[in-house]
Design a protein around this motif. Structure first.
Motif, PDB file in Angstrom:
ATOM      1  N   VAL A 138       0.873  -1.166   0.000  1.00  0.00           N
ATOM      2  CA  VAL A 138       0.000   0.000   0.000  1.00  0.00           C
ATOM      3  C   VAL A 138       0.912   1.217   0.000  1.00  0.00           C
ATOM      4  N   VAL A 139       0.891   1.940  -1.114  1.00  0.00           N
ATOM      5  CA  VAL A 139       1.727   3.124  -1.270  1.00  0.00           C
ATOM      6  C   VAL A 139       1.001   4.306  -0.627  1.00  0.00           C
ATOM      7  N   GLU A 148      -7.380  -7.880   2.545  1.00  0.00           N
ATOM      8  CA  GLU A 148      -6.586  -7.413   3.683  1.00  0.00           C
ATOM      9  C   GLU A 148      -5.957  -6.052   3.365  1.00  0.00           C
ATOM     10  N   ALA A 149      -5.434  -5.884   2.161  1.00  0.00           N
ATOM     11  CA  ALA A 149      -4.823  -4.614   1.765  1.00  0.00           C
ATOM     12  C   ALA A 149      -5.862  -3.488   1.738  1.00  0.00           C
ATOM     13  N   ILE A 150      -7.059  -3.782   1.252  1.00  0.00           N
ATOM     14  CA  ILE A 150      -8.140  -2.791   1.222  1.00  0.00           C
ATOM     15  C   ILE A 150      -8.511  -2.388   2.649  1.00  0.00           C
ATOM     16  N   ALA A 151      -8.729  -3.375   3.523  1.00  0.00           N
ATOM     17  CA  ALA A 151      -9.116  -3.088   4.912  1.00  0.00           C
ATOM     18  C   ALA A 151      -8.053  -2.235   5.599  1.00  0.00           C
ATOM     19  N   PHE A 152      -6.785  -2.568   5.368  1.00  0.00           N
ATOM     20  CA  PHE A 152      -5.694  -1.801   5.969  1.00  0.00           C
ATOM     21  C   PHE A 152      -5.692  -0.365   5.452  1.00  0.00           C
ATOM     22  N   ALA A 153      -5.751  -0.196   4.128  1.00  0.00           N
ATOM     23  CA  ALA A 153      -5.706   1.143   3.537  1.00  0.00           C
ATOM     24  C   ALA A 153      -6.890   1.993   3.994  1.00  0.00           C
ATOM     25  N   GLU A 154      -8.076   1.392   4.071  1.00  0.00           N
ATOM     26  CA  GLU A 154      -9.249   2.155   4.503  1.00  0.00           C
ATOM     27  C   GLU A 154      -9.148   2.545   5.975  1.00  0.00           C
ATOM     28  N   ALA A 155      -8.531   1.701   6.805  1.00  0.00           N
ATOM     29  CA  ALA A 155      -8.357   2.033   8.217  1.00  0.00           C
ATOM     30  C   ALA A 155      -7.236   3.056   8.420  1.00  0.00           C
ATOM     31  N   LYS A 156      -6.158   2.907   7.687  1.00  0.00           N
ATOM     32  CA  LYS A 156      -4.979   3.776   7.839  1.00  0.00           C
ATOM     33  C   LYS A 156      -5.218   5.156   7.227  1.00  0.00           C
ATOM     34  N   THR A 187     -10.404   8.433   2.061  1.00  0.00           N
ATOM     35  CA  THR A 187      -9.633   8.857   0.891  1.00  0.00           C
ATOM     36  C   THR A 187      -9.949   8.076  -0.370  1.00  0.00           C
ATOM     37  N   GLY A 188     -10.493   6.879  -0.244  1.00  0.00           N
ATOM     38  CA  GLY A 188     -10.610   5.988  -1.390  1.00  0.00           C
ATOM     39  C   GLY A 188      -9.256   5.364  -1.681  1.00  0.00           C
ATOM     40  N   ILE A 189      -9.219   4.459  -2.642  1.00  0.00           N
ATOM     41  CA  ILE A 189      -7.988   3.766  -3.027  1.00  0.00           C
ATOM     42  C   ILE A 189      -7.937   3.741  -4.546  1.00  0.00           C
ATOM     43  N   ARG A 190      -6.799   4.115  -5.116  1.00  0.00           N
ATOM     44  CA  ARG A 190      -6.626   4.120  -6.573  1.00  0.00           C
ATOM     45  C   ARG A 190      -5.559   3.084  -6.936  1.00  0.00           C
ATOM     46  N   GLY A 249     -12.978  -5.279  -9.776  1.00  0.00           N
ATOM     47  CA  GLY A 249     -14.354  -4.787  -9.737  1.00  0.00           C
ATOM     48  C   GLY A 249     -15.178  -5.510  -8.687  1.00  0.00           C
ATOM     49  N   SER A 250     -14.934  -6.806  -8.523  1.00  0.00           N
ATOM     50  CA  SER A 250     -15.672  -7.586  -7.524  1.00  0.00           C
ATOM     51  C   SER A 250     -15.300  -7.188  -6.097  1.00  0.00           C
ATOM     52  N   LEU A 251     -14.209  -6.428  -5.961  1.00  0.00           N
ATOM     53  CA  LEU A 251     -13.771  -5.952  -4.645  1.00  0.00           C
ATOM     54  C   LEU A 251     -14.079  -4.463  -4.446  1.00  0.00           C
ATOM     55  N   GLY A 252     -14.886  -3.894  -5.341  1.00  0.00           N
ATOM     56  CA  GLY A 252     -15.366  -2.530  -5.164  1.00  0.00           C
ATOM     57  C   GLY A 252     -14.663  -1.461  -5.976  1.00  0.00           C
ATOM     58  N   PHE A 253     -13.703  -1.850  -6.817  1.00  0.00           N
ATOM     59  CA  PHE A 253     -13.010  -0.872  -7.652  1.00  0.00           C
ATOM     60  C   PHE A 253     -13.799  -0.622  -8.931  1.00  0.00           C
ATOM     61  N   GLN A 254     -13.781   0.627  -9.390  1.00  0.00           N
ATOM     62  CA  GLN A 254     -14.471   1.021 -10.609  1.00  0.00           C
ATOM     63  C   GLN A 254     -13.453   1.585 -11.602  1.00  0.00           C
TER      64      GLN A 254
END
Length: 156
Positions: free
Chosen positions: A64-65, A97-105, A109-112, A124-129
């Motif tokens: 996670v950058v 796990e990476a999504i949960a970490f980034a959203e908590a940290k 902000t969202g994730i790109r 897409g199945s994990l919520g990315f558009q």
């Protein structure tokens, strides 16, 4: 299957741990994908590193950058499973796990991501558009994707 998720900043790795990660990333992204590019891209020192261990061995990895390094938002990248562990299909658990970490940290902000285009349905199945058109990155079709921010509860 007992997967262990381990988060580190680069400076907290031993030299051997970081070497094993770089070696695994190069095996996948440079050798397997026959893509000559600078894999160690300078973002590792500004990233959180997720190692997935199985019986003490590196089985999968993602990073996670930090926001502001690649994109305004935090970014998940270098998502990979070591070849001998791919049959276990741990990619979804790794990215979740990476999504949960980034959203908590980095709340709100969202994730790109810059996803390899053939994986757009997986992400897409994990919520990315998808945002924008498919583009070439080092000879591989990619597409930028955004996971919108999760609403942050406000006190009051």
């Amino acid at each position: 299957m007992d997967l262990k998720f381990k988060w580190n900043r680069m400076e907290s790795f031993s030299a051997l741990e970081m070497y094993n990660i770089i070696q695994a990333r190069e095996a996948v992204f440079v050798v397997e994908q026959a893509c000559a590019y600078q894999e160690a891209d300078g973002a590792d020192s500004q990233s959180w590193h997720l190692s997935v261990l199985l019986d003490g061995e590196l089985a999968a990895y993602a990073r996670v950058v930090d926001p502001g390094v690649k994109y305004r938002e935090p970014s998940i990248g270098r998502v990979m499973a070591v070849a001998q562990y791919r049959k276990l299909q741990i990619g979804r658990a790794l990215v979740a796990e990476a999504i949960a970490f980034a959203e908590a940290k980095f709340p709100g902000t969202g994730i790109r991501i810059g996803a390899q285009a053939h994986l757009h349905k997986f992400y897409g199945s994990l919520g990315f558009q998808p945002v924008g058109e498919i583009y070439d990155e080092d000879g591989i079709p990619h597409i930028e994707m955004l996971k919108p921010p999760v609403a942050v509860a406000q006190n009051g």
